[in-house]
Design an enzyme around this catalytic site. Structure first.
Site, PDB file in Angstrom:
ATOM      1  N   ASP A  11      72.447 -17.335   1.484  1.00 12.12           N
ATOM      2  CA  ASP A  11      72.748 -15.959   1.930  1.00 12.12           C
ATOM      3  C   ASP A  11      73.935 -15.400   1.135  1.00 12.12           C
ATOM      4  O   ASP A  11      74.974 -15.095   1.714  1.00 12.12           O
ATOM      5  CB  ASP A  11      73.024 -15.932   3.448  1.00 12.12           C
ATOM      6  CG  ASP A  11      74.265 -16.730   3.851  1.00 12.12           C
ATOM      7  OD1 ASP A  11      74.643 -17.684   3.118  1.00 12.12           O
ATOM      8  OD2 ASP A  11      74.880 -16.394   4.880  1.00 12.12           O
ATOM      9  N   ASP A  16      78.150 -18.960  -1.693  1.00 12.31           N
ATOM     10  CA  ASP A  16      76.748 -19.224  -2.065  1.00 12.31           C
ATOM     11  C   ASP A  16      76.548 -18.947  -3.553  1.00 12.31           C
ATOM     12  O   ASP A  16      75.816 -19.684  -4.232  1.00 12.31           O
ATOM     13  CB  ASP A  16      75.791 -18.310  -1.296  1.00 12.31           C
ATOM     14  CG  ASP A  16      75.878 -18.439   0.203  1.00 12.31           C
ATOM     15  OD1 ASP A  16      75.033 -19.102   0.802  1.00 12.31           O
ATOM     16  OD2 ASP A  16      76.827 -17.858   0.775  1.00 12.31           O
ATOM     17  N   ASN A  41      75.480 -13.750   5.572  1.00 12.13           N
ATOM     18  CA  ASN A  41      76.775 -13.135   5.266  1.00 12.13           C
ATOM     19  C   ASN A  41      76.677 -11.616   5.179  1.00 12.13           C
ATOM     20  O   ASN A  41      77.585 -10.898   5.599  1.00 12.13           O
ATOM     21  CB  ASN A  41      77.316 -13.677   3.942  1.00 12.13           C
ATOM     22  CG  ASN A  41      77.791 -15.108   4.062  1.00 12.13           C
ATOM     23  OD1 ASN A  41      78.422 -15.477   5.049  1.00 12.13           O
ATOM     24  ND2 ASN A  41      77.486 -15.927   3.066  1.00 12.13           N
ATOM     25  N   THR A 127      72.394 -23.138   2.441  1.00 14.93           N
ATOM     26  CA  THR A 127      73.794 -22.725   2.531  1.00 14.93           C
ATOM     27  C   THR A 127      73.955 -21.450   3.357  1.00 14.93           C
ATOM     28  O   THR A 127      74.981 -20.772   3.267  1.00 14.93           O
ATOM     29  CB  THR A 127      74.401 -22.520   1.119  1.00 14.93           C
ATOM     30  OG1 THR A 127      73.679 -21.478   0.460  1.00 14.93           O
ATOM     31  CG2 THR A 127      74.354 -23.786   0.297  1.00 14.93           C
ATOM     32  N   PHE A 169      79.753 -20.638  11.228  1.00 14.19           N
ATOM     33  CA  PHE A 169      78.934 -19.438  11.005  1.00 14.19           C
ATOM     34  C   PHE A 169      77.432 -19.741  10.855  1.00 14.19           C
ATOM     35  O   PHE A 169      76.607 -19.150  11.558  1.00 14.19           O
ATOM     36  CB  PHE A 169      79.444 -18.690   9.754  1.00 14.19           C
ATOM     37  CG  PHE A 169      78.678 -17.435   9.444  1.00 14.19           C
ATOM     38  CD1 PHE A 169      78.952 -16.249  10.108  1.00 14.19           C
ATOM     39  CD2 PHE A 169      77.677 -17.434   8.480  1.00 14.19           C
ATOM     40  CE1 PHE A 169      78.239 -15.087   9.829  1.00 14.19           C
ATOM     41  CE2 PHE A 169      76.959 -16.280   8.196  1.00 14.19           C
ATOM     42  CZ  PHE A 169      77.243 -15.107   8.868  1.00 14.19           C
ATOM     43  N   ASN A 170      77.055 -20.616   9.930  1.00 14.81           N
ATOM     44  CA  ASN A 170      75.626 -20.785   9.629  1.00 14.81           C
ATOM     45  C   ASN A 170      74.830 -21.276  10.843  1.00 14.81           C
ATOM     46  O   ASN A 170      73.674 -20.891  11.030  1.00 14.81           O
ATOM     47  CB  ASN A 170      75.429 -21.762   8.465  1.00 14.81           C
ATOM     48  CG  ASN A 170      75.873 -21.180   7.150  1.00 14.81           C
ATOM     49  OD1 ASN A 170      75.945 -19.957   6.992  1.00 14.81           O
ATOM     50  ND2 ASN A 170      76.201 -22.044   6.198  1.00 14.81           N
ATOM     51  N   HIS A 243      82.992 -23.686   0.598  1.00 15.06           N
ATOM     52  CA  HIS A 243      82.047 -24.341   1.504  1.00 15.06           C
ATOM     53  C   HIS A 243      80.728 -24.714   0.802  1.00 15.06           C
ATOM     54  O   HIS A 243      80.353 -25.883   0.723  1.00 15.06           O
ATOM     55  CB  HIS A 243      81.718 -23.408   2.674  1.00 15.06           C
ATOM     56  CG  HIS A 243      82.899 -22.878   3.413  1.00 15.06           C
ATOM     57  ND1 HIS A 243      83.692 -23.672   4.207  1.00 15.06           N
ATOM     58  CD2 HIS A 243      83.417 -21.630   3.499  1.00 15.06           C
ATOM     59  CE1 HIS A 243      84.640 -22.937   4.753  1.00 15.06           C
ATOM     60  NE2 HIS A 243      84.501 -21.691   4.339  1.00 15.06           N
ATOM     61  N   ASP A 244      80.016 -23.697   0.340  1.00 19.75           N
ATOM     62  CA  ASP A 244      78.635 -23.925  -0.110  1.00 19.75           C
ATOM     63  C   ASP A 244      78.504 -24.767  -1.384  1.00 19.75           C
ATOM     64  O   ASP A 244      77.568 -25.584  -1.488  1.00 19.75           O
ATOM     65  CB  ASP A 244      77.916 -22.583  -0.283  1.00 19.75           C
ATOM     66  CG  ASP A 244      77.735 -21.866   1.056  1.00 19.75           C
ATOM     67  OD1 ASP A 244      77.794 -22.538   2.104  1.00 19.75           O
ATOM     68  OD2 ASP A 244      77.523 -20.641   1.053  1.00 19.75           O
TER      69      ASP A 244
HETATM   70  C1  BDR Z   1      79.538 -20.647   5.765  1.00 17.31           C
HETATM   71  O1  BDR Z   1      79.417 -19.340   6.289  1.00 17.31           O
HETATM   72  C2  BDR Z   1      79.318 -18.409   5.251  1.00 17.31           C
HETATM   73  O2  BDR Z   1      80.171 -17.326   5.444  1.00 17.31           O
HETATM   74  C3  BDR Z   1      79.605 -19.132   3.972  1.00 17.31           C
HETATM   75  O3  BDR Z   1      78.798 -18.615   2.941  1.00 17.31           O
HETATM   76  C4  BDR Z   1      79.268 -20.552   4.283  1.00 17.31           C
HETATM   77  O4  BDR Z   1      77.890 -20.803   4.072  1.00 17.31           O
HETATM   78  C5  BDR Z   1      80.895 -21.190   6.123  1.00 17.31           C
HETATM   79  O5  BDR Z   1      81.028 -21.230   7.510  1.00 17.31           O
HETATM   80 CA    CA Z   2      76.492 -19.246   2.833  1.00 22.83          CA
END
Ligand code: BDR
Ligand code: CA
Length: 313
Positions: A11, A16, A41, A127, A169-170, A243-244
């Site tokens: 996303d 990402d 996102n 991701t 979040f994801n 993160h990703d």
């Molecule tokens: C995840 O949430 C998104 O905002 C980032 O792209 C990452 O995948 C981190 O919590």
């Molecule tokens: Ca992401």
């Protein structure tokens, strides 16, 4: 090392975008069969555009990019413009890519790719919210053996979530999809924010990438600098959590992570805990282990790997 055949479901999203670039910069190890996009996102029309923009910038306009789910399975969508900017790629110059969006839906592409592959052949890298994967798996148990493993960025345990005190979040955006994926009985690798919150790029890293390579490295170096919505209180004035890209780092060098085989279950109902990843470290539930949960990450080496790979583009 045999080349891993991967579908990257994402996303984009600033981090990402770096994950896509890192994957495309690693052709000896990774064969990117397609990039599938999901709302997360930012809305789907922007995530699919951003995925194409990044592939094109990386010199790979031949990569097939697909659009998938516009919203989570049951809940209303949640976006994160406060982190990634209105475009999803804050800090970068955003333009309309010339490369096309594929006509086929992302979910159909995932299903058809798995259907026509051998057992244990395809690695799914996720991701973003897991909606596309859950829709592909729904009612199609025959495609599951084709999945070698699912490497996903998501979840929180040790220090709580980044959207609510319980949820990352994801997983929070589509907990029903996450529940389906965590129950699919294929090997899962869960790169969670307990570890990714510590993989922090600094302006010095951004400058190194800026000076390390050609145009892709120069443009992508902007994503290593904080965006407007950066969480200064958590990461300091200059840290950008990668993160990703950690999913790609795990594929390239799994030894950079310490993991533990555990049961991870997803909270799909709680008012306060919706989207929590419940990690049974002590085996007290009796539930079957279903995931390799990342417990530690070699942050400095992961960032070096990212810079080294993106500088090759
Ligand atoms: C995840 O949430 C998104 O905002 C980032 O792209 C990452 O995948 C981190 O919590
Ligand atoms: Ca992401």
């Amino acid at each position: 090392m045999t080349r891993q055949r991967i579908i990257l479901d994402c996303d984009p999203g600033r981090d990402d975008a770096l994950a896509i670039a890192m994957a495309l910069a690693s052709p000896d190890e990774l064969d990117v069969l397609g990039v599938t996009t999901v709302a997360g996102n930012v809305p789907l029309d922007l995530t699919q555009r951003n995925a194409r923009l990044i592939c094109e910038l990386c010199g790979h306009p031949e990569v097939k990019v697909f659009a998938g789910a516009e919203s989570p399975l049951k809940l209303a969508g949640v976006t994160a413009e406060h982190v990634h900017g209105g475009s999803g790629l804050e800090g970068m110059e955003v333009r309309q890519p010339a490369m096309p969006l594929q006509d086929r839906n992302a979910i159909d592409f995932i299903v058809e790719t798995l259907e026509t592959s051998a057992d244990d052949e395809i690695t799914l890298v996720a991701t973003g919210p897991l909606t596309n994967l859950a829709l592909a798996f729904a009612g199609r148990p025959e495609i599951l053996p084709k999945i070698r493993r699912i490497v996903l960025m998501g979840g929180a345990c040790r220090e709580g979530g980044n959207v609510t005190p319980s949820a990352e979040f994801n997983i929070h955006v589509d907990p029903d999809a996450a529940h389906a994926v965590f129950a699919c009985r294929r090997p899962l690798v869960v790169i969670n924010i307990d570890v990714t919150n510590r993989v922090l790029a600094t302006p010095a890293h951004a400058d190194r990438l800026l000076n390390a390579g050609a145009r892709p490295a120069r443009e992508l170096s902007r994503l290593l600098k904080p965006a407007g919505g950066a969480r200064v209180e958590e990461f300091g004035p200059s840290g950008v959590a990668l993160h990703d890209p950690c999913t790609i780092a795990w594929l390239l060098k799994p030894g950079l992570f310490e993991t533990k085989l555990v049961n991870v279950s997803i909270e799909t109902k709680g008012d306060l805990t919706l989207g929590a990843t419940v990690v049974d470290f002590r085996g007290i539930t009796g539930r079957q282990p279903n995931a390799l949960w990342a417990c530690e990450a070699a942050s400095a080496e992961i960032i070096e790997l990212l810079i080294d790979r993106i500088a090759r583009l």
